[in-house]
Write a protein that holds these residues in place. Sequence first.
Motif, mmCIF file in Angstrom:
data_model
loop_
_atom_site.group_PDB
_atom_site.id
_atom_site.type_symbol
_atom_site.label_atom_id
_atom_site.label_comp_id
_atom_site.label_asym_id
_atom_site.label_seq_id
_atom_site.Cartn_x
_atom_site.Cartn_y
_atom_site.Cartn_z
ATOM 1 N N UNK A 36 0.823 -1.214 0.000
ATOM 2 C CA UNK A 36 0.000 0.000 0.000
ATOM 3 C C UNK A 36 0.853 1.258 0.000
ATOM 4 N N UNK A 37 1.892 1.299 0.819
ATOM 5 C CA UNK A 37 2.745 2.484 0.890
ATOM 6 C C UNK A 37 3.433 2.707 -0.453
ATOM 7 N N UNK A 38 3.894 1.638 -1.083
ATOM 8 C CA UNK A 38 4.519 1.753 -2.399
ATOM 9 C C UNK A 38 3.515 2.314 -3.408
ATOM 10 N N UNK A 39 2.307 1.791 -3.400
ATOM 11 C CA UNK A 39 1.276 2.257 -4.338
ATOM 12 C C UNK A 39 0.914 3.714 -4.045
ATOM 13 N N UNK A 40 0.705 4.051 -2.787
ATOM 14 C CA UNK A 40 0.294 5.411 -2.423
ATOM 15 C C UNK A 40 1.390 6.427 -2.714
ATOM 16 N N UNK A 41 2.641 6.023 -2.583
ATOM 17 C CA UNK A 41 3.752 6.926 -2.879
ATOM 18 C C UNK A 41 3.780 7.316 -4.361
ATOM 19 N N UNK A 42 3.211 6.488 -5.218
ATOM 20 C CA UNK A 42 3.234 6.756 -6.652
ATOM 21 C C UNK A 42 2.185 7.780 -7.085
ATOM 22 N N UNK A 43 1.184 8.011 -6.239
ATOM 23 C CA UNK A 43 0.128 8.956 -6.610
ATOM 24 C C UNK A 43 0.630 10.397 -6.574
ATOM 25 N N UNK A 44 0.076 11.205 -7.490
ATOM 26 C CA UNK A 44 0.383 12.633 -7.500
ATOM 27 C C UNK A 44 -0.863 13.466 -7.235
ATOM 28 N N UNK A 45 -2.010 12.799 -7.110
ATOM 29 C CA UNK A 45 -3.285 13.472 -6.876
ATOM 30 C C UNK A 45 -3.912 12.937 -5.586
ATOM 31 N N UNK A 46 -4.250 13.834 -4.667
ATOM 32 C CA UNK A 46 -4.790 13.436 -3.365
ATOM 33 C C UNK A 46 -6.103 12.672 -3.512
ATOM 34 N N UNK A 47 -7.004 13.158 -4.364
ATOM 35 C CA UNK A 47 -8.294 12.479 -4.528
ATOM 36 C C UNK A 47 -8.111 11.045 -5.018
ATOM 37 N N UNK A 48 -7.209 10.862 -5.972
ATOM 38 C CA UNK A 48 -6.959 9.513 -6.489
ATOM 39 C C UNK A 48 -6.370 8.613 -5.408
ATOM 40 N N UNK A 49 -5.464 9.150 -4.608
ATOM 41 C CA UNK A 49 -4.862 8.369 -3.519
ATOM 42 C C UNK A 49 -5.911 7.983 -2.491
ATOM 43 N N UNK A 50 -6.806 8.908 -2.177
ATOM 44 C CA UNK A 50 -7.850 8.609 -1.189
ATOM 45 C C UNK A 50 -8.822 7.555 -1.727
ATOM 46 N N UNK A 51 -9.142 7.632 -3.012
ATOM 47 C CA UNK A 51 -10.006 6.617 -3.617
ATOM 48 C C UNK A 51 -9.341 5.246 -3.588
ATOM 49 N N UNK A 52 -8.055 5.214 -3.889
ATOM 50 C CA UNK A 52 -7.311 3.949 -3.836
ATOM 51 C C UNK A 52 -7.362 3.371 -2.424
ATOM 52 N N UNK A 53 -7.109 4.207 -1.449
ATOM 53 C CA UNK A 53 -7.122 3.768 -0.055
ATOM 54 C C UNK A 53 -8.501 3.235 0.311
ATOM 55 N N UNK A 54 -9.532 3.960 -0.060
ATOM 56 C CA UNK A 54 -10.906 3.559 0.255
ATOM 57 C C UNK A 54 -11.282 2.246 -0.426
ATOM 58 N N UNK A 55 -10.855 2.093 -1.685
ATOM 59 C CA UNK A 55 -11.228 0.911 -2.465
ATOM 60 C C UNK A 55 -10.455 -0.347 -2.063
ATOM 61 N N UNK A 56 -9.253 -0.196 -1.536
ATOM 62 C CA UNK A 56 -8.394 -1.354 -1.298
ATOM 63 C C UNK A 56 -8.244 -1.774 0.161
ATOM 64 N N UNK A 57 -8.574 -0.891 1.081
ATOM 65 C CA UNK A 57 -8.311 -1.212 2.489
ATOM 66 C C UNK A 57 -9.497 -0.858 3.351
ATOM 67 N N UNK A 58 -9.798 -1.769 4.253
ATOM 68 C CA UNK A 58 -10.886 -1.529 5.175
ATOM 69 C C UNK A 58 -10.299 -1.275 6.546
ATOM 70 N N UNK A 59 -11.032 -0.605 7.325
ATOM 71 C CA UNK A 59 -10.594 -0.297 8.674
ATOM 72 C C UNK A 59 -11.474 0.802 9.213
ATOM 73 N N UNK A 60 -11.419 0.983 10.473
ATOM 74 C CA UNK A 60 -12.195 2.031 11.109
ATOM 75 C C UNK A 60 -11.638 3.379 10.665
ATOM 76 N N UNK A 61 -12.434 4.192 9.958
ATOM 77 C CA UNK A 61 -11.924 5.473 9.473
ATOM 78 C C UNK A 61 -11.545 6.433 10.604
ATOM 79 N N UNK A 62 -11.990 6.143 11.814
ATOM 80 C CA UNK A 62 -11.659 6.986 12.959
ATOM 81 C C UNK A 62 -10.464 6.480 13.754
#
Length: 78
Positions: A36-62
Amino acid sequence: VAATRTDELRKSIGINDKFLMIRDLFAGDAAAYEEAITALDAFTDLDEAMLYLHDHYTGNPDSEGVKLLVELLVRKLS
């Protein structure tokens, strides 16, 4: 104190924070964290990174680990 911009997520994450994120976002799976860190480091757009995080990982958002990762993404991509 203003948060400083970061260029690379991996270098911005201390050892305690790393374990916090592995626990909170990746159910203890260190390999999933690294991927995940490797994938997220490659993003240059915050919205795209947040969508990736939301789509690929579950967890308590709080949870502290999720909040920390989002904060680091904002610092890197804003």
